[in-house]
Design an enzyme around this catalytic site. Structure first.
Site, mmCIF file in Angstrom:
data_model
loop_
_atom_site.group_PDB
_atom_site.id
_atom_site.type_symbol
_atom_site.label_atom_id
_atom_site.label_comp_id
_atom_site.label_asym_id
_atom_site.label_seq_id
_atom_site.Cartn_x
_atom_site.Cartn_y
_atom_site.Cartn_z
ATOM 1 N N ALA A 156 0.833 -1.206 0.000
ATOM 2 C CA ALA A 156 0.000 0.000 0.000
ATOM 3 C C ALA A 156 0.868 1.256 0.000
ATOM 4 O O ALA A 156 0.585 2.230 -0.720
ATOM 5 C CB ALA A 156 -0.925 -0.002 1.217
ATOM 6 N N TYR A 157 1.934 1.236 0.770
ATOM 7 C CA TYR A 157 2.846 2.377 0.852
ATOM 8 C C TYR A 157 3.562 2.592 -0.480
ATOM 9 O O TYR A 157 3.706 3.723 -0.952
ATOM 10 C CB TYR A 157 3.847 2.115 1.970
ATOM 11 C CG TYR A 157 4.745 3.267 2.342
ATOM 12 C CD1 TYR A 157 4.225 4.460 2.824
ATOM 13 C CD2 TYR A 157 6.134 3.140 2.261
ATOM 14 C CE1 TYR A 157 5.052 5.501 3.203
ATOM 15 C CE2 TYR A 157 6.978 4.176 2.642
ATOM 16 C CZ TYR A 157 6.431 5.356 3.106
ATOM 17 O OH TYR A 157 7.258 6.392 3.489
ATOM 18 N N ALA A 158 3.990 1.494 -1.095
ATOM 19 C CA ALA A 158 4.688 1.581 -2.375
ATOM 20 C C ALA A 158 3.796 2.172 -3.456
ATOM 21 O O ALA A 158 4.254 2.957 -4.294
ATOM 22 C CB ALA A 158 5.183 0.195 -2.797
ATOM 23 N N ALA A 160 1.462 4.407 -3.118
ATOM 24 C CA ALA A 160 1.381 5.852 -2.927
ATOM 25 C C ALA A 160 2.696 6.537 -3.282
ATOM 26 O O ALA A 160 2.716 7.598 -3.912
ATOM 27 C CB ALA A 160 0.992 6.165 -1.484
ATOM 28 N N LYS A 161 3.812 5.921 -2.884
ATOM 29 C CA LYS A 161 5.113 6.557 -3.107
ATOM 30 C C LYS A 161 5.486 6.592 -4.593
ATOM 31 O O LYS A 161 6.074 7.575 -5.058
ATOM 32 C CB LYS A 161 6.188 5.829 -2.297
ATOM 33 C CG LYS A 161 6.154 6.153 -0.815
ATOM 34 C CD LYS A 161 6.385 7.633 -0.576
ATOM 35 C CE LYS A 161 6.498 7.986 0.888
ATOM 36 N NZ LYS A 161 6.747 9.432 1.099
#
Length: 250
Positions: A156-158, A160-161
């Protein structure tokens, strides 16, 4: 105060209450910038502002949840009201969540997406008219090595980044005509999360550190903050739409 490459410049830093954001804010202030410090917990930003003022700098502490566009608009407006202009924006604020990919929920994605990609977009849009009025400026957004290298549990973080990196390239194309540069920093540094990890998993932390070419994890101010100073100054005035990998040779 040393340096003075940014004397008279006004720079807004989100997520400035600790870690990398704090280090960036201190580095900017020591180079003469007036720094607006924004974070969800204003008390943390207040402490950083006191630290900046103790070395002769000027700082403004603001409360802001970057997932809320109205708060972001107010954050930018208050910065300009206090200092009269805006020359730089550092979008450091973001929330992370770790889950195996098959376990990622809509809520996990929403948390990372709104605090990272959407928060970055909101701040860039709010800052644009002020940067144009100043005759140009520099925007520094933040990617993540977990996304670049596809680290497990960071799905999930990847998402967005990597969206932030795409957004930054588009903005660099569209806004270059106004003299606005947009770049991304991918850091490896002793953030609060890294410090916590080193305490809980010392052997794994040592292995990670020793896998870096430089055999050390970056300092938030001297390694990341000073690089952001260069991106804000004329030192890297011909760099835009690019990603600066500050990972110690990961």
């Amino acid at each position: 105060m040393t340096g003075k490459r940014l004397t008279g410049q006004v720079v807004l830093v989100t997520g400035a209450g600790q870690g990398i954001g704090q280090g960036i804010a201190l580095a900017l202030a020591k180079e003469g910038a007036h720094v607006a410090l924004a974070g969800r917990t204003k008390a943390k930003c207040d402490l950083v502002a006191e630290e900046i003022e103790s070395v002769g700098g000027t700082a403004l502490s603001l409360a802001c949840d970057v997932t809320d566009r109205s708060q972001v608009d107010r954050m930018v407006a208050e910065t300009v009201e206090q200092f009269g202009s805006l020359h730089g924006l550092v979008n450091n604020a973001a929330s992370s969540d770790q889950q195996l990919l098959e376990e990622v929920t809509d809520a996990d994605v929403e948390l990372c997406w709104r605090s990272g990609a959407m928060g970055t977009l909101y701040a860039m849009q709010a800052a644009l008219p002020h940067l144009r009025a100043a005759g140009g400026g520099s925007i520094v957004n933040f990617g993540s090595s977990t996304a670049v290298y596809g680290n497990a549990t960071f799905g999930a973080y990847a998402m967005a980044k990597e969206a932030i990196r795409g957004l930054s390239r588009v903005a660099a194309r569209e806004w270059g005509r106004y003299g606005i540069r947009v770049n991304v920093v991918v850091p490896v540094a002793m953030s609060p999360a890294s410090v916590e990890f080193s305490h809980k998993n010392p052997e794994r932390f040592d292995a990670m550190r020793n896998s870096l070419a430089l055999r050390r994890v970056g300092d938030c101010e001297t390694d990341i903050g000073r690089a952001v100073v260069s991106l804000m100054s004329d030192d890297l005035s011909y760099l835009t739409g690019d990603t600066l990998m500050l990972t110690g040779g990961m």
